[in-house]
Design a protein around this motif. Structure first.
Motif, PDB file in Angstrom:
ATOM      1  N   PRO A 144       0.834  -1.176  -0.102  1.00 54.97           N
ATOM      2  CA  PRO A 144      -0.009   0.125  -0.008  1.00 54.97           C
ATOM      3  C   PRO A 144       0.960   1.299  -0.046  1.00 54.97           C
ATOM      4  CG  PRO A 144       0.018  -0.949   2.197  1.00 54.97           C
ATOM      5  CD  PRO A 144       0.675  -1.923   1.237  1.00 54.97           C
ATOM      6  N   ARG A 145       0.224   2.285  -0.631  1.00 52.72           N
ATOM      7  CA  ARG A 145       1.021   3.413  -0.600  1.00 52.72           C
ATOM      8  C   ARG A 145       1.159   4.195   0.608  1.00 52.72           C
ATOM      9  NH1 ARG A 145       2.759   7.102  -4.523  1.00 52.72           N
ATOM     10  NH2 ARG A 145       1.867   5.787  -5.896  1.00 52.72           N
ATOM     11  N   PRO A 146       2.157   4.583   1.225  1.00 50.99           N
ATOM     12  CA  PRO A 146       2.337   5.313   2.450  1.00 50.99           C
ATOM     13  C   PRO A 146       1.720   6.526   2.387  1.00 50.99           C
ATOM     14  CG  PRO A 146       4.376   5.268   1.419  1.00 50.99           C
ATOM     15  CD  PRO A 146       3.346   4.379   0.567  1.00 50.99           C
ATOM     16  N   GLN A 147       1.663   7.400   3.470  1.00 48.50           N
ATOM     17  CA  GLN A 147       1.049   8.450   3.598  1.00 48.50           C
ATOM     18  C   GLN A 147       2.128   9.363   3.229  1.00 48.50           C
ATOM     19  OE1 GLN A 147      -0.175   9.379   7.823  1.00 48.50           O
ATOM     20  NE2 GLN A 147      -2.194   8.184   7.567  1.00 48.50           N
ATOM     21  N   SER A 148       1.795  10.485   2.321  1.00 47.04           N
ATOM     22  CA  SER A 148       3.003  11.435   1.997  1.00 47.04           C
ATOM     23  C   SER A 148       3.339  12.057   3.006  1.00 47.04           C
ATOM     24  CB  SER A 148       2.171  12.260   0.813  1.00 47.04           C
ATOM     25  OG  SER A 148       1.180  13.160   1.275  1.00 47.04           O
TER      26      SER A 148
ATOM     27  N   ASP B 199       7.858   2.419  -4.870  1.00 44.29           N
ATOM     28  CA  ASP B 199       7.620   1.162  -5.690  1.00 44.29           C
ATOM     29  C   ASP B 199       6.806   0.095  -5.016  1.00 44.29           C
ATOM     30  OD1 ASP B 199       7.585  -0.832  -7.720  1.00 44.29           O
ATOM     31  OD2 ASP B 199       9.575  -0.242  -8.130  1.00 44.29           O
ATOM     32  N   PRO B 200       5.424   0.091  -5.380  1.00 40.06           N
ATOM     33  CA  PRO B 200       4.689  -1.060  -4.778  1.00 40.06           C
ATOM     34  C   PRO B 200       4.697  -2.381  -5.002  1.00 40.06           C
ATOM     35  CG  PRO B 200       3.436   0.199  -6.639  1.00 40.06           C
ATOM     36  CD  PRO B 200       4.633   0.731  -6.436  1.00 40.06           C
ATOM     37  N   ARG B 201       5.830  -2.757  -6.114  1.00 34.16           N
ATOM     38  CA  ARG B 201       5.903  -3.825  -6.582  1.00 34.16           C
ATOM     39  C   ARG B 201       6.714  -4.954  -5.672  1.00 34.16           C
ATOM     40  NH1 ARG B 201       8.207  -2.023 -12.295  1.00 34.16           N
ATOM     41  NH2 ARG B 201       9.631  -1.114 -10.966  1.00 34.16           N
ATOM     42  N   ARG B 202       6.443  -6.221  -5.605  1.00 29.18           N
ATOM     43  CA  ARG B 202       6.984  -7.275  -5.029  1.00 29.18           C
ATOM     44  C   ARG B 202       6.908  -8.587  -5.765  1.00 29.18           C
ATOM     45  NH1 ARG B 202       8.340  -3.169  -2.913  1.00 29.18           N
ATOM     46  NH2 ARG B 202       8.574  -2.725  -0.730  1.00 29.18           N
ATOM     47  N   ILE B 203       7.896  -9.501  -5.506  1.00 23.18           N
ATOM     48  CA  ILE B 203       7.689 -10.810  -5.964  1.00 23.18           C
ATOM     49  C   ILE B 203       6.872 -11.572  -5.140  1.00 23.18           C
ATOM     50  CG2 ILE B 203       9.025 -12.872  -6.479  1.00 23.18           C
ATOM     51  CD1 ILE B 203      11.326 -11.444  -7.197  1.00 23.18           C
ATOM     52  N   VAL B 204       5.785 -12.214  -5.842  1.00 18.97           N
ATOM     53  CA  VAL B 204       4.900 -13.102  -5.133  1.00 18.97           C
ATOM     54  C   VAL B 204       5.162 -14.639  -5.288  1.00 18.97           C
ATOM     55  CG1 VAL B 204       3.011 -11.156  -5.191  1.00 18.97           C
ATOM     56  CG2 VAL B 204       3.283 -12.848  -6.954  1.00 18.97           C
ATOM     57  N   THR B 205       5.761 -14.753  -6.507  1.00 22.75           N
ATOM     58  CA  THR B 205       5.977 -16.118  -6.786  1.00 22.75           C
ATOM     59  C   THR B 205       7.581 -16.436  -7.506  1.00 22.75           C
ATOM     60  OG1 THR B 205       3.727 -16.751  -7.063  1.00 22.75           O
ATOM     61  CG2 THR B 205       5.524 -18.390  -7.809  1.00 22.75           C
ATOM     62  N   VAL B 206       8.515 -16.984  -6.923  1.00 22.82           N
ATOM     63  CA  VAL B 206       9.867 -17.127  -7.440  1.00 22.82           C
ATOM     64  C   VAL B 206       9.953 -18.747  -7.529  1.00 22.82           C
ATOM     65  CG1 VAL B 206      10.880 -17.217  -5.286  1.00 22.82           C
ATOM     66  CG2 VAL B 206      12.231 -16.660  -7.310  1.00 22.82           C
ATOM     67  N   ASN B 207      10.579 -19.141  -8.709  1.00 23.60           N
ATOM     68  CA  ASN B 207      11.135 -20.414  -9.110  1.00 23.60           C
ATOM     69  C   ASN B 207      12.593 -20.414  -9.465  1.00 23.60           C
ATOM     70  OD1 ASN B 207      11.381 -23.119 -10.128  1.00 23.60           O
ATOM     71  ND2 ASN B 207       9.373 -23.423 -10.635  1.00 23.60           N
ATOM     72  N   GLN B 208      13.432 -20.756  -8.713  1.00 16.23           N
ATOM     73  CA  GLN B 208      14.754 -20.734  -8.798  1.00 16.23           C
ATOM     74  C   GLN B 208      15.534 -21.864  -8.854  1.00 16.23           C
ATOM     75  OE1 GLN B 208      16.709 -18.241  -5.792  1.00 16.23           O
ATOM     76  NE2 GLN B 208      18.711 -18.194  -6.812  1.00 16.23           N
TER      77      GLN B 208
END
Length: 242
Positions: free
Chosen positions: A128-132, A141-150
């Protein structure tokens, strides 16, 4: 003015590099949380891992590990498939190698290990976007890895001994330059007494070794027999006045 986020591959490779090259465990944890979602699904070398298990696995391959002192990452291939909303989500594939220097020395140089890996991830906007806050500058940057196959392999790097460090001009010395676990057999030069570990058996001249029986003066083994005087008996009192 709209803020343009880094591409999916730039986002993934830069943050993964930050994880593997972190100098302290605090920096490592911060970089790990900045790339992987709190509920990330992990498959590592075909096995399901929890987030904590995967974090420990990457920590052991980073310069933040207790026995390591440095790491360098080289991304040799990358591929991305953006989602329906552009760079905010999508798929990323990376192929990278990482060289990790140990704090332990081998022949005066740090021992080194090499990690070769294929890294495939699904990225979504989960944070979630934090308070300004006008005092905080930068972008969110709200992006994160939710699934990883390594898939990854970890192997020790072969140690190379400089040829200049070995005096191969000595007679009878043979050496090799590359060693995986140490030098092979060496032929040592003869010692000052003719052997590798000291003088060999001592061979004396027959005159010195007394190889022939010696003959002493006299008829007996211990010299001449006692002299017998007439009128005396050996071993008895012969005083006629007694």
């Amino acid at each position: 003015m709209a803020l343009v986020l880094p591409t999916l591959t730039a986002f993934t490779s830069s943050r993964l590099t930050a994880i593997l090259t972190a100098k302290t465990q605090a920096d490592f944890t911060s970089a790990f949380d900045a790339l992987f979602a709190s509920n990330v699904n992990v498959i590592y070398n075909g096995k399901q891992l929890s987030r904590d298990q995967y974090q420990a696995q990457l920590l052991s391959q980073s310069s933040a590990a207790l026995e390591e002192q440095g790491a360098s990452v080289s991304v040799q291939g990358q591929l991305e498939v953006p989602g329906d909303k552009g760079q905010i989500s999508g798929l990323v594939g990376l192929f990278y190698t990482s060289l990790v220097d140990s704090k332990f020395l081998v022949f005066g140089a740090p021992a080194e290990s090499k990690v070769t890996s294929s890294f495939n991830a699904i990225i979504q906007a989960t944070e979630p976007r934090p308070q300004s806050n006008p005092r905080i500058r930068g972008y969110f940057d709200p992006r994160r890895i939710v699934t990883v196959n390594q898939i990854a392999t970890d192997q020790a790097v072969q140690v190379t001994i400089p040829a200049a460090s070995v005096n191969s001009s000595l007679p009878g010395v043979t050496t090799t330059e590359n060693f995986a676990l140490g030098p092979g057999a060496k032929k040592l030069p003869p010692g000052p007494f003719g052997g590798h570990f000291g003088p060999g058996p001592v061979h004396l001249d027959p005159l010195e070794s007394n190889s022939h029986p010696e003959t002493f003066p006299g008829d007996g083994e211990f010299g001449v027999p006692p002299v017998v005087i007439a009128g005396e008996t050996i071993g008895e009192d012969t005083n006629p006045k007694a």
